[in-house]
Design an enzyme around this catalytic site. Structure first.
Site, PDB file in Angstrom:
ATOM      1  CG  ASN A 157      40.855  37.398  38.734  1.00 10.55           C
ATOM      2  OD1 ASN A 157      39.954  38.044  39.241  1.00 10.55           O
ATOM      3  ND2 ASN A 157      40.899  36.071  38.791  1.00 10.55           N
ATOM      4  N   GLY A 178      33.191  44.230  48.049  1.00 11.51           N
ATOM      5  CA  GLY A 178      34.275  45.158  47.748  1.00 11.51           C
ATOM      6  C   GLY A 178      35.328  45.282  48.832  1.00 11.51           C
ATOM      7  CB  SER A 179      36.495  43.173  51.642  1.00  8.51           C
ATOM      8  OG  SER A 179      36.857  41.957  51.018  1.00  8.51           O
ATOM      9  CG  ASN A 180      40.047  41.537  47.520  1.00  5.57           C
ATOM     10  OD1 ASN A 180      41.197  41.436  47.911  1.00  5.57           O
ATOM     11  ND2 ASN A 180      39.196  40.541  47.536  1.00  5.57           N
ATOM     12  CG  HIS A 200      40.952  32.112  41.825  1.00  3.49           C
ATOM     13  ND1 HIS A 200      39.631  32.116  41.438  1.00  3.49           N
ATOM     14  CD2 HIS A 200      41.218  30.852  42.254  1.00  3.49           C
ATOM     15  CE1 HIS A 200      39.123  30.900  41.608  1.00  3.49           C
ATOM     16  NE2 HIS A 200      40.064  30.117  42.098  1.00  3.49           N
TER      17      HIS A 200
HETATM   18  C1  GRF Z   1      37.237  37.445  47.067  1.00  3.27           C
HETATM   19  O1  GRF Z   1      37.315  36.274  47.829  1.00  3.27           O
HETATM   20  C2  GRF Z   1      37.984  37.241  45.778  1.00  3.27           C
HETATM   21  O2  GRF Z   1      39.106  36.410  45.884  1.00  3.27           O
HETATM   22  C3  GRF Z   1      36.966  36.561  44.946  1.00  3.27           C
HETATM   23  O3  GRF Z   1      35.742  37.195  45.273  1.00  3.27           O
HETATM   24  C4  GRF Z   1      35.824  37.715  46.585  1.00  3.27           C
HETATM   25  C5  GRF Z   1      35.553  39.184  46.528  1.00  3.27           C
HETATM   26  O4  GRF Z   1      35.361  39.671  47.787  1.00  3.27           O
HETATM   27  N1  GRF Z   1      37.296  36.702  43.556  1.00  3.27           N
HETATM   28  P1  GRF Z   1      35.173  41.263  47.963  1.00  3.27           P
HETATM   29  O5  GRF Z   1      33.992  41.670  47.124  1.00  3.27           O
HETATM   30  O6  GRF Z   1      36.441  41.919  47.507  1.00  3.27           O
HETATM   31  O7  GRF Z   1      34.932  41.432  49.439  1.00  3.27           O
END
Ligand code: GRF
Length: 203
Positions: free
Chosen positions: A103, A12-14, A105
């Protein structure tokens, strides 16, 4: 402000970057298909409603789909973000959010994407191919896999000695910068689509 649901499967870093950015959107719900996803902990730390909907608590695929739809309705979700969500989003759900589901990617679509290209496999493919540039893409979600209109992309040069893991770290830094801004543009209706290409209006 538009109510947003974020779908995760991992750390969940994003999701954290969306929370930290404090953009013109309201993260109202986090859904994970993995019970152990740390992203669920991140949501709880910020009092964001979170749900695990996966095979362990809902084995039947159609029942999972209906549970997700009901949760999105209950929280009056207007925009959906897939942030490392590893399950394929059913068409019944993508159809509910035309041009309002995005999304991220970790490659420059249309390279290194589609079935089988997720997580570390993306960066391994980049490494094995010998390309000199990679990056990240935010796109609208349609019924395909990594195929909707591209909203934004950023690139990074690869250097001698870059391993797949290091490539992933470089790309993740781009993702954390791109996703919140792209979400805010979508939530502020600044992104339109014509002939499969996006047009972004500066607010
Ligand atoms: C990220 O690299 C994203 O691009 C891919 O999965 C990863 C998710 O990382 N779809 P996080 O869970 O948000 O840290």
């Amino acid at each position: 402000m538009k109510k947003v649901a974020v779908f995760i499967s991992g750390g969940g870093s994003n999701l954290q970057s969306l929370i930290d950015y404090e953009g013109k959107y309201e993260i109202s719900l986090v859904i994970s298909d993995k019970e152990e996803a740390y992203g669920l902990v991140r949501a709880q730390l910020y009092d964001i409603p979170s749900l695990y909907i996966g095979k362990k608590n809902t084995y039947d695929h159609e029942e999972r789909t209906q549970k997700i739809i009901q949760a999105l309705k209950n929280h009056e979700i207007q925009v959906v973000v897939l942030a490392g969500y590893l399950s394929i989003m059913p068409k019944e759900i993508t159809d509910l959010y035309p041009r309002n589901m995005i999304n991220i990617h970790p490659s420059l679509i249309p390279s290194f994407c589609g079935m089988g290209y997720y997580g570390e496999k993306v960066h391994q493919g980049v490494y094995d191919s010998g390309v000199k540039i990679t990056g990240a893409t935010v796109h609208f979600v349609d019924a395909g896999v990594d195929t909707g209109p591209i909203i934004c992309q950023e690139a990074v040069y690869l250097e001698e000695g870059d391993t797949p893991d290091l490539i992933g770290k470089k790309v993740l830094t781009l993702e954390h910068r791109m996703l919140p801004r792209a979400l805010e543009q979508v939530c502020c209706s600044r992104v339109s689509v014509k002939d499969g290409r996006t047009i972004i209006f500066q607010g």
